[in-house]
Design a protein around this motif. Structure first.
Motif, PDB file in Angstrom:
ATOM      1  N   LEU A  87       0.845  -1.198   0.000  1.00  0.00           N
ATOM      2  CA  LEU A  87       0.000   0.000   0.000  1.00  0.00           C
ATOM      3  C   LEU A  87       0.882   1.250   0.000  1.00  0.00           C
ATOM      4  CD1 LEU A  87      -2.696  -1.049   2.609  1.00  0.00           C
ATOM      5  CD2 LEU A  87      -2.699  -1.349   0.133  1.00  0.00           C
ATOM      6  N   PRO A  89       2.215   4.316   1.491  1.00  0.00           N
ATOM      7  CA  PRO A  89       2.190   4.794   2.878  1.00  0.00           C
ATOM      8  C   PRO A  89       1.710   6.238   2.990  1.00  0.00           C
ATOM      9  CG  PRO A  89       4.382   3.952   2.278  1.00  0.00           C
ATOM     10  CD  PRO A  89       3.569   3.988   1.027  1.00  0.00           C
ATOM     11  N   HIS A  90       1.932   7.033   1.926  1.00  0.00           N
ATOM     12  CA  HIS A  90       1.638   8.465   2.036  1.00  0.00           C
ATOM     13  C   HIS A  90       0.197   8.788   1.675  1.00  0.00           C
ATOM     14  CE1 HIS A  90       2.455   7.745  -2.163  1.00  0.00           C
ATOM     15  NE2 HIS A  90       2.044   8.953  -2.482  1.00  0.00           N
ATOM     16  N   TYR A 132      -4.344   5.929   7.498  1.00  0.00           N
ATOM     17  CA  TYR A 132      -3.178   5.645   6.663  1.00  0.00           C
ATOM     18  C   TYR A 132      -2.790   4.182   6.867  1.00  0.00           C
ATOM     19  CZ  TYR A 132      -2.657  10.541   5.567  1.00  0.00           C
ATOM     20  OH  TYR A 132      -2.872  11.798   5.078  1.00  0.00           O
ATOM     21  N   VAL A 134      -0.177   2.600   7.807  1.00  0.00           N
ATOM     22  CA  VAL A 134       0.511   2.224   9.067  1.00  0.00           C
ATOM     23  C   VAL A 134      -0.458   2.018  10.204  1.00  0.00           C
ATOM     24  CG1 VAL A 134       2.828   3.162   8.917  1.00  0.00           C
ATOM     25  CG2 VAL A 134       0.963   4.684   9.539  1.00  0.00           C
ATOM     26  N   GLN A 135      -1.654   2.562  10.082  1.00  0.00           N
ATOM     27  CA  GLN A 135      -2.613   2.443  11.186  1.00  0.00           C
ATOM     28  C   GLN A 135      -3.475   1.189  11.079  1.00  0.00           C
ATOM     29  OE1 GLN A 135      -3.953   6.516  10.141  1.00  0.00           O
ATOM     30  NE2 GLN A 135      -3.931   6.883  12.333  1.00  0.00           N
TER      31      GLN A 135
END
Ligand code: ATP
Ligand code: MG
Lengths: 364, 239
Positions: A87, A89-90, A132, A134-135
């Motif tokens: 995915l 990340p930004h 995002y 990372v979450q």
């Protein structure tokens, strides 16, 4: 439909990763490429979307040579899911899913609306779209990866070990989800895994590869398990393949026994001598009353021992064996499609039935 | 012993705060040299770093350019002045040479460090190379690129003092004139001003980083505070 015709891939260092592959992936099916590490599964898959160019041979999609399409455009017509999800990340989850529609020139509004719809399709709440990557947990990231691949509604889905990086419980969830999705979407899916259990679980067809990129066997999971083409396949599908093979035997001719039953809530006054199966007022099994239990008055759930798994008539014998072996009373409870009690079956009966199918379990 | 006292006395004297050789005018000159060098450095290093990072070819160039850091700055400036004569050009060139290595290293390592599976997924979805670079690699490389930008800016800012050696302005004037006149209060005062400007600029750049880097690249995207990323290899050298 995807056709491999004499497809060979030799890397510049001389490694032959895929050797004269001939195989047809039927439209609307899940075909699994399975085999030990380094046997050329990923290479075969990535040649379909031209992430890797074949050295020789032809790959046709619906009869059309993939070399006639520009790679970027070809890829937009195929969903691509990889092990690490990959995915962005930004970008938010929603924008990740909207990627391909945006690439294909949809306006932003429509692409986002479609993305939100897809999050739901893969079982994620719409609010998650604002997060995002990372979450998210690993399993959620994979779901987003699948949603992203489906966003432009491509007829083909290429999946390279999409569920290998998540724990077994989540993996099973994801596999079920994929099967459910496929029931609705009817895509042509090529799925790579090195896990034979995963392969037989989700594949309608299984292609077993051996080292050197040679196709060892191509057939239905039942065929591969019951009639391994050679020693390599037999070894790869494993020693317990007899038990796995049960998954594909249906118990049309199963005969069930009767056992003493009792109705929940009915008054009773006795000490039971043998296991008694307790049913509720609709005839659904609730559990077993162990021998020696005294009941005085109305029968409640309290003295019951939980039963093992239930076996639904007409499904695979693997379930029947499970039910018999997991039952505290050594008898598996058989139910009909509505979950109502039909009878009981012992492991011995299941095994006899299997022996009646001489091809069911191979001799080793 | 009382040199700091003297320096502050010099700093707060009213004549230092007006006119073409006052502190405000010198700060502006100094920032001008710095901005010019850093912008030129960016124009050169950013595209090169992006292309090398994306293609993975030519990585040796980053190492070679890094060796430029070993050149003594003052020696380079004097050489350039001898070649070109006194003026803004040799000063700017000398400072650009200083700005390029951290910018190039930051850009290159930023792009290289983008997770390969992310780039693979982008390509597999049908993005073309230019779009992968601009829309996927660049935004993900921003923390390291901005780290390089901060290192380059501070280093150029500190070194721009040398402009005064070749009769230009900037805050170096105070340092050099003070040394020449043995007016150490002026030298120290000028140094303090440089330090303050450096801190202010660093603050501004951190703010910029917070504005342009995606929240998804922070350790904890739900919070507004940010860890400041800086490539290890781009340590600021004191000029
Ligand atoms: N870029 C490359 N250059 C040279 N050899 C390669 C390259 N990529 C893969 N190979 C080799 O080609 C063979 C097949 O690789 P491939 O990645 O297709 O295997 P795989 O079946 O997907 O394995 P795994 O289950 O480990 O993912 C391996 O021997 C591998 O080492
Ligand atoms: Mg692989």
């Amino acid at each position: 439909m995807i056709e491999f015709r004499d497809v060979t891939k030799q890397y510049p260092d001389g490694t032959v990763a895929v050797d004269k592959l001939n195989l047809t992936v039927e439209a609307g099916t899940i075909t699994v490429f399975v085999g030990p590490s380094g046997c050329g599964k990923t290479t075969s898959l990535r040649m379909v979307n031209r992430m890797i160019e074949a050295t020789s041979g032809t790959i046709l999609i619906d009869g059309k040579d993939i070399r006639d399409s520009e790679p970027a455009l070809l890829r937009r017509g195929m969903g691509y899911v990889i092990q690490q999800a990959g995915l962005f990340p930004h970008r938010t989850v929603l924008d990740n899913v909207a990627t391909v529609p945006l690439l294909s020139g949809w306006d932003k509004r429509k692409a986002r609306a479609r993305a939100a719809e897809l999050l739901e399709t893969v079982g994620l709440p719409a609010e998650m779209g604002r997060r995002y990557p990372v979450q998210l947990s690993g399993g959620q990231q994979q779901r987003v990866g699948v949603a992203r691949a489906l966003a432009a509604d491509p007829p083909i889905l290429l999946m390279d070990e999409p569920f290998s990086a998540v724990d077994p419980v989540v993996r099973e969830d994801l596999q079920n989800e994929l099967l459910r999705l496929q029931g609705e979407l009817d895509k042509t899916i090529v799925f790579v895994t090195h896990d034979i259990d995963e392969a037989v679980r989700i594949g309608e067809k299984v292609a077993v590869f051996r080292k050197g990129g040679v196709l060892a066997q191509y057939g239905t999971p039942a065929d591969v398990l019951r009639y391994p083409a050679d020693e390599f396949v037999a070894g790869f599908v494993g020693r317990d393949r007899g038990y796995r093979g049960l998954s594909f035997l249906e118990s049309s001719g199963i005969s069930v026994d009767r056992v003493e039953t009792a109705k929940l809530g009915k008054p009773r006054a006795e000490t039971v001598a043998d296991w008694v199966l307790v049913l509720d007022s609709d005839g659904h099994p609730c559990g077993w009353l162990p021998p020696g239990t005294s009941v005085d008055g109305s029968l409640t759930r309290e003295p019951l021992v939980a039963g093992g798994s239930l076996y639904t008539t007409g499904t695979s014998l693997r379930g029947a064996l499970d039910a018999a072996l997991s039952s505290p009373a050594s008898r598996g409870v058989v139910v009909d499609e509505d979950g109502k009690y039909v009878g009981v079956i012992t492991a011995r009966q299941v095994l006899d039935l299997i022996e009646g199918h001489p091809q069911a379990v191979s001799k080793t | 012993m009382n040199s700091f006292g003297n320096a502050f006395a010099w700093l707060f004297a009213p004549e230092q705060w007006s006119g073409p050789s006052g502190i405000p005018a010198r700060v502006l000159e100094h920032l001008g040299y710095t901005a010019l060098a850093v912008l030129l450095g960016l124009v050169i290093a950013l595209p090169i770093g992006m292309v090398i990072g994306h293609s993975g070819k030519g990585g040796f160039l980053v190492g070679a350019v890094n060796a430029l850091r070993a050149i003594p700055e003052l020696g380079l400036l004097i050489l350039l002045v001898l070649l070109m004569g006194i003026g803004l050009l040799p000063v700017t060139l000398a400072l650009v040479v200083l700005a390029i290595p951290p910018l190039l290293a930051g850009t290159y390592s930023g792009i290289r460090n983008v997770d390969r599976s992310v780039v693979d997924a982008a390509r597999g979805m049908g993005m073309k190379e230019g779009r992968i670079l601009m829309r996927v690699e660049l935004p993900n490389a921003l923390p390291l690129i901005l780290g390089g930008l901060r290192a380059a800016t501070l280093q150029v800012l500190a070194t721009a003092t040398i402009a005064a050696y070749v009769s230009l302005g900037g805050l170096g004037r105070f340092v050099i004139d003070g040394l020449y006149l043995r007016d150490f209060a002026q030298t120290l005062g000028g140094t303090i001003v440089i330090a303050v400007v450096a801190l202010a600029l660093e603050g501004l750049l951190i703010l910029l980083q917070r504005l342009v880097v995606s929240r998804g690249l922070r350790r904890n995207p739900t919070r507004r505070r940010d860890r400041t990323v800086r490539p290890v290899e781009i340590a600021v050298e004191t000029a």
